[in-house]
Design an enzyme around this catalytic site. Structure first.
Site, PDB file in Angstrom:
ATOM      1  N   LYS A  81       0.863  -1.188   0.000  1.00 10.62           N
ATOM      2  CA  LYS A  81       0.000   0.000   0.000  1.00 10.62           C
ATOM      3  C   LYS A  81       0.898   1.235   0.000  1.00 10.62           C
ATOM      4  CE  LYS A  81      -4.359   0.501   2.411  1.00 10.62           C
ATOM      5  NZ  LYS A  81      -4.925   0.736   3.759  1.00 10.62           N
TER       6      LYS A  81
HETATM    7  C1  E4P Z   1      -8.287   1.211   3.550  1.00 12.79           C
HETATM    8  O1  E4P Z   1      -7.473   0.452   3.059  1.00 12.79           O
HETATM    9  C2  E4P Z   1      -8.044   1.969   4.803  1.00 12.79           C
HETATM   10  O2  E4P Z   1      -7.416   1.161   5.766  1.00 12.79           O
HETATM   11  C3  E4P Z   1      -9.281   2.505   5.451  1.00 12.79           C
HETATM   12  O3  E4P Z   1     -10.448   2.204   4.823  1.00 12.79           O
HETATM   13  C4  E4P Z   1      -9.094   3.794   6.158  1.00 12.79           C
HETATM   14  O4  E4P Z   1     -10.257   4.515   6.327  1.00 12.79           O
HETATM   15  P1  E4P Z   1     -10.527   5.447   7.568  1.00 12.79           P
HETATM   16  O5  E4P Z   1      -9.204   5.828   8.148  1.00 12.79           O
HETATM   17  O6  E4P Z   1     -11.309   6.589   7.065  1.00 12.79           O
HETATM   18  O7  E4P Z   1     -11.325   4.608   8.529  1.00 12.79           O
END
Ligand code: E4P
Length: 187
Positions: A81
């Site tokens: 990622k």
């Molecule tokens: C996706 O890969 C992320 O981990 C995630 O959905 C983060 O979203 P948030 O920080 O708004 O909860």
């Protein structure tokens, strides 16, 4: 539509391993677990047989690539990622040339998704909840991302992320998103 669990908690992941097609983690989720990052990722890969996103922490392209290589060797299902920044995109290009899959995260517009797809990202993660929080329409943005990627037949898969409630899941499915990554409580 594929469903991933958005969690680094092994109990949560074990609980829904029978249902999900993959896992996404992020540094905040991993930090909550108080276990070494690499070990957490390795354990998740033993529980779920599908893509497992592990995020780099570096901000500079070369450093991201150096961080990504050992992570990718943990298990063939690991997807790196990378944040949607200029350096992140440069790292995606290098990682792609090495056959390492990437998930470009923190996508807030269709143009950002287009750039990520052009650089060879395997996945892009538009953040619906965060766009909603800032007064926009996260799902309108997801619709635009899908339209742009489909127009040119990019193989990049769209992971609807920052999902906050079941309605987001339905709307992602109605738009034809490839994947939604969903917290345990919402699943
Ligand atoms: C996706 O890969 C992320 O981990 C995630 O959905 C983060 O979203 P948030 O920080 O708004 O909860």
């Amino acid at each position: 539509m594929k469903l991933y669990i958005d969690s680094a908690n092994l109990d949560e992941i074990r609980d829904l391993a029978w249902l999900v097609d993959g896992v996404t983690t992020n540094p905040s989720l991993v930090a909550r677990e108080k276990a070494p990052f690499e070990e957490t990722i390795a354990q998740i890969c033993r529980i779920v047989d599908g893509p497992v996103s592990a995020e780099v922490m570096s901000l500079e392209a070369d450093a991201m690539v150096r961080e990504a290589r050992p992570l990718s060797r943990i298990h063939p299902n690991v997807v790196i990622k990378v944040p949607m920044t200029e350096d992140g995109l440069k790292a995606v290009r290098v990682l792609r040339s090495e056959g390492i899959r990437t998930n470009v995260t923190l996508v807030f517009s269709a143009n950002q998704a287009l750039l990520a797809a052009k650089c060879g990202a395997s996945f892009v993660s538009p953040f619906v909840g965060r766009v909603d929080d800032s007064g926009g329409s996260g799902m309108d943005m997801v619709g635009e991302v899908l339209e742009v990627l489909q127009n040119y037949g990019f193989p990049t898969e769209v992971i609807v992320a920052s999902v906050r409630h079941p309605r987001h899941v339905f709307e992602a499915a109605a738009l034809g998103a490839d994947i939604a990554t969903v917290p345990h409580a919402v699943l």
